[in-house]
Scaffold this motif. Structure first.
Motif, PDB file in Angstrom:
ATOM      1  N   ALA A  13      23.604  42.741 103.309  1.00  0.00           N
ATOM      2  CA  ALA A  13      24.145  43.414 104.580  1.00  0.00           C
ATOM      3  C   ALA A  13      25.796  43.371 104.462  1.00  0.00           C
ATOM      4  O   ALA A  13      26.368  43.923 104.929  1.00  0.00           O
ATOM      5  CB  ALA A  13      23.447  42.710 105.600  1.00  0.00           C
ATOM      6  N   THR A  14      26.051  42.159 103.883  1.00  0.00           N
ATOM      7  CA  THR A  14      27.447  41.922 104.024  1.00  0.00           C
ATOM      8  C   THR A  14      28.231  43.049 102.986  1.00  0.00           C
ATOM      9  O   THR A  14      29.618  43.102 103.271  1.00  0.00           O
ATOM     10  CB  THR A  14      27.815  40.458 103.499  1.00  0.00           C
ATOM     11  N   VAL A  15      27.585  43.327 102.043  1.00  0.00           N
ATOM     12  CA  VAL A  15      28.476  44.526 101.325  1.00  0.00           C
ATOM     13  C   VAL A  15      28.862  45.567 102.222  1.00  0.00           C
ATOM     14  O   VAL A  15      29.865  46.212 101.790  1.00  0.00           O
ATOM     15  CB  VAL A  15      27.425  45.030 100.161  1.00  0.00           C
ATOM     16  N   ASP A  16      27.900  45.689 103.203  1.00  0.00           N
ATOM     17  CA  ASP A  16      28.283  46.692 104.081  1.00  0.00           C
ATOM     18  C   ASP A  16      29.314  46.601 105.114  1.00  0.00           C
ATOM     19  O   ASP A  16      29.980  47.256 105.540  1.00  0.00           O
ATOM     20  CB  ASP A  16      26.922  47.659 104.505  1.00  0.00           C
ATOM     21  N   ALA A  17      28.911  45.414 105.688  1.00  0.00           N
ATOM     22  CA  ALA A  17      29.648  44.787 106.775  1.00  0.00           C
ATOM     23  C   ALA A  17      31.312  44.755 106.512  1.00  0.00           C
ATOM     24  O   ALA A  17      32.058  45.090 107.403  1.00  0.00           O
ATOM     25  CB  ALA A  17      29.321  43.198 107.036  1.00  0.00           C
ATOM     26  N   VAL A  18      31.553  44.313 105.327  1.00  0.00           N
ATOM     27  CA  VAL A  18      32.952  44.413 104.828  1.00  0.00           C
ATOM     28  C   VAL A  18      33.594  45.706 104.831  1.00  0.00           C
ATOM     29  O   VAL A  18      35.013  45.719 104.592  1.00  0.00           O
ATOM     30  CB  VAL A  18      33.451  43.451 103.690  1.00  0.00           C
ATOM     31  N   ARG A  19      33.171  46.882 104.947  1.00  0.00           N
ATOM     32  CA  ARG A  19      33.623  48.094 104.654  1.00  0.00           C
ATOM     33  C   ARG A  19      34.231  48.564 106.054  1.00  0.00           C
ATOM     34  O   ARG A  19      34.739  49.632 106.266  1.00  0.00           O
ATOM     35  CB  ARG A  19      32.552  49.257 104.322  1.00  0.00           C
ATOM     36  N   ALA A  20      34.198  47.767 107.165  1.00  0.00           N
ATOM     37  CA  ALA A  20      34.695  47.815 108.232  1.00  0.00           C
ATOM     38  C   ALA A  20      36.085  47.860 108.222  1.00  0.00           C
ATOM     39  O   ALA A  20      36.798  47.264 107.540  1.00  0.00           O
ATOM     40  CB  ALA A  20      34.359  46.810 109.432  1.00  0.00           C
ATOM     41  N   PRO A  21      36.926  48.448 109.337  1.00  0.00           N
ATOM     42  CA  PRO A  21      38.348  48.660 109.491  1.00  0.00           C
ATOM     43  C   PRO A  21      38.964  47.172 109.777  1.00  0.00           C
ATOM     44  O   PRO A  21      38.292  46.510 110.825  1.00  0.00           O
ATOM     45  CB  PRO A  21      38.662  49.870 110.107  1.00  0.00           C
ATOM     46  N   SER A  22      40.080  47.024 109.743  1.00  0.00           N
ATOM     47  CA  SER A  22      40.786  45.645 110.161  1.00  0.00           C
ATOM     48  C   SER A  22      42.344  46.071 110.073  1.00  0.00           C
ATOM     49  O   SER A  22      42.720  46.807 109.451  1.00  0.00           O
ATOM     50  CB  SER A  22      40.710  44.511 109.473  1.00  0.00           C
ATOM     51  N   LEU A  23      42.948  45.511 111.033  1.00  0.00           N
ATOM     52  CA  LEU A  23      44.598  45.538 111.073  1.00  0.00           C
ATOM     53  C   LEU A  23      45.285  45.344 110.045  1.00  0.00           C
ATOM     54  O   LEU A  23      45.074  44.297 109.632  1.00  0.00           O
ATOM     55  CB  LEU A  23      44.948  44.753 112.441  1.00  0.00           C
ATOM     56  N   HIS A  24      46.138  46.265 109.202  1.00  0.00           N
ATOM     57  CA  HIS A  24      46.680  45.995 107.950  1.00  0.00           C
ATOM     58  C   HIS A  24      45.700  45.796 106.928  1.00  0.00           C
ATOM     59  O   HIS A  24      46.061  45.123 105.809  1.00  0.00           O
ATOM     60  CB  HIS A  24      47.550  44.839 108.218  1.00  0.00           C
ATOM     61  N   ASN A  25      44.410  45.703 107.011  1.00  0.00           N
ATOM     62  CA  ASN A  25      43.305  45.546 106.135  1.00  0.00           C
ATOM     63  C   ASN A  25      43.336  44.176 106.010  1.00  0.00           C
ATOM     64  O   ASN A  25      43.318  43.668 104.761  1.00  0.00           O
ATOM     65  CB  ASN A  25      43.577  46.548 104.816  1.00  0.00           C
ATOM     66  N   THR A  26      43.401  43.167 106.873  1.00  0.00           N
ATOM     67  CA  THR A  26      43.515  41.874 106.628  1.00  0.00           C
ATOM     68  C   THR A  26      42.051  41.230 106.485  1.00  0.00           C
ATOM     69  O   THR A  26      41.943  40.126 105.909  1.00  0.00           O
ATOM     70  CB  THR A  26      44.160  41.113 107.997  1.00  0.00           C
ATOM     71  N   GLN A  27      41.107  42.128 106.897  1.00  0.00           N
ATOM     72  CA  GLN A  27      39.757  41.720 106.636  1.00  0.00           C
ATOM     73  C   GLN A  27      39.393  40.281 107.293  1.00  0.00           C
ATOM     74  O   GLN A  27      38.704  39.155 106.623  1.00  0.00           O
ATOM     75  CB  GLN A  27      39.128  41.761 105.115  1.00  0.00           C
ATOM     76  N   PRO A  28      39.547  39.886 108.582  1.00  0.00           N
ATOM     77  CA  PRO A  28      39.517  38.781 109.057  1.00  0.00           C
ATOM     78  C   PRO A  28      38.250  38.180 109.346  1.00  0.00           C
ATOM     79  O   PRO A  28      37.852  37.686 110.580  1.00  0.00           O
ATOM     80  CB  PRO A  28      40.559  38.891 110.238  1.00  0.00           C
ATOM     81  N   TRP A  29      37.315  38.095 108.689  1.00  0.00           N
ATOM     82  CA  TRP A  29      35.944  37.948 108.975  1.00  0.00           C
ATOM     83  C   TRP A  29      35.295  36.988 107.928  1.00  0.00           C
ATOM     84  O   TRP A  29      35.666  36.847 106.573  1.00  0.00           O
ATOM     85  CB  TRP A  29      35.079  39.113 109.165  1.00  0.00           C
ATOM     86  N   ARG A  30      34.263  36.118 108.332  1.00  0.00           N
ATOM     87  CA  ARG A  30      33.227  35.281 107.477  1.00  0.00           C
ATOM     88  C   ARG A  30      32.010  35.405 107.847  1.00  0.00           C
ATOM     89  O   ARG A  30      31.682  35.833 109.308  1.00  0.00           O
ATOM     90  CB  ARG A  30      33.727  33.754 107.631  1.00  0.00           C
ATOM     91  N   PHE A  31      31.212  35.402 106.918  1.00  0.00           N
ATOM     92  CA  PHE A  31      29.605  35.382 107.507  1.00  0.00           C
ATOM     93  C   PHE A  31      28.870  34.212 106.774  1.00  0.00           C
ATOM     94  O   PHE A  31      28.987  33.726 105.543  1.00  0.00           O
ATOM     95  CB  PHE A  31      29.074  36.560 106.754  1.00  0.00           C
ATOM     96  N   ARG A  32      27.878  33.660 107.631  1.00  0.00           N
ATOM     97  CA  ARG A  32      27.039  32.501 107.107  1.00  0.00           C
ATOM     98  C   ARG A  32      25.808  32.722 107.517  1.00  0.00           C
ATOM     99  O   ARG A  32      25.318  33.310 108.450  1.00  0.00           O
ATOM    100  CB  ARG A  32      27.639  31.155 107.662  1.00  0.00           C
TER     101      ARG A  32
END
Length: 324
Positions: A13-32
């Motif tokens: 599921a994370t493969v798809d989750a990380v395709r989300a947009p973010s400001l300046h493409n910073t990708q400010p997320w973690r999943f556990r």
């Protein structure tokens, strides 16, 4: 008895989750993975201090990633029940997902899921083709489906009035040296797993443009040539402006973006009037809406957008320790 989600569910599921947009493409997320549940956490090390001092942008981005996560699990036949901000003692824990009753995905879920890898921010000029009423209705329904609202600004006078607010906010931000330096730090001239590639920056702005653009190294264009004559502008808003409201708005944003992709529309985001509090309030008053604007969208038909890079899945996962 269902033992909950597994590492395999999380990784897929994370493969798809990380395709989300973010400001300046910073990708400010973690999943556990914890006790059979999947958790979405804000990565404050990737918050933009100058552009996002309150963490609004981080929570919007994590909400968008959460929607993709929900969609991926549903399509895998393992839909989730979601609780937002489940632990007040851990403010960066934005959502916890636990398995719901297994079921087959709906046709709508399958269509949106197929749009995930095709969704890119499109900073190129859109064609003059109008967005038809049925597509506009679907965009509004996407926002309403996630407890948010979408106000579409149609026509020269409405877009011009919004443009004045947006350009004023843009000027305020550009006067801050820290803001400009931050944008430069996230501009990528060479291949990188995050940030905005110069090739995806779109054309450079000109003084006569109706809407402002960020200086991400796009190509020059002929002086005096309009970027686009009459874009369709949408303002996405939520009922309030708490951390939970912002995560909800992020989910609505991603659902709307996937619907737009599914119907062949391109979208780029203009957050300058959201980043400046006085401009955000001015925008809210101009719309006459209750609630809080959370994102501005530029919508239309045009050339396909370009993908921006993503970090490795292993860089964003917190996996349970394996017993010795």
């Amino acid at each position: 008895m269902d033992i909950g989600y597994t590492v395999a569910h999380l990784r897929a599921a994370t493969v798809d989750a990380v395709r989300a947009p973010s400001l300046h493409n910073t990708q400010p997320w973690r999943f556990r993975l914890r006790e059979g549940g999947i958790e979405v956490l804000a990565d404050q090390t990737r918050r933009l201090p100058a552009s996002d001092p309150s963490g609004w942008g981080v929570r919007i981005a994590c909400g968008a990633a959460l929607f993709n996560l929900r969609l991926a699990l549903a399509v895998a036949g393992r839909p989730a029940r979601v609780r937002l901000r489940p632990d007040p003692a851990e403010p960066d824990l934005l959502a916890r997902l636990v398995p719901d009753v297994p079921r087959r995905p709906s046709p709508a879920e399958l269509s949106l899921y197929a749009a995930i890898p095709r969704r890119f921010s499109n900073r190129l000029p859109f064609w003059p083709n109008p967005v038809p009423a049925d597509a506009r209705w679907r965009l509004g329904a996407a926002a309403r489906g996630e407890q948010c609202w979408l106000e579409l600004l149609i026509g020269v006078s409405a877009v011009t009035a919004f443009g004045e607010i947006a350009r004023s906010a843009h000027r305020v931000l550009e006067r801050d040296p820290a803001y400009r330096a931050e944008r430069v730090r996230w501009l990528r001239e060479e291949p990188a797993p995050d940030g905005v590639p110069a090739s995806a920056g779109g054309p450079q702005s000109e003084p006569q443009d109706v809407l402002p653009t960020r200086g991400f190294g796009g190509r020059e264009r002929a002086p005096g040539r309009d970027f686009e004559p009459e874009p369709l502008v949408g303002v996405l808003g939520s009922a309030g402006n708490t951390a939970v409201d912002q995560v909800i708005a992020g989910q609505a944003l991603q659902r709307l973006l996937l619907v737009a992709t599914d119907v062949g529309l391109g979208v780029s985001m203009l957050s300058q009037p959201i980043e400046v509090p006085t401009a955000r309030e001015q925008l809210r008053l101009s719309l006459g809406r209750l609630g809080t604007p959370q994102m501005v969208l530029r919508i239309g038909y045009g050339q396909p957008g370009r993908p921006t890079p993503r970090r490795s899945i292993d860089d964003v996962l917190d996996l349970p320790a394996v017993p010795a």
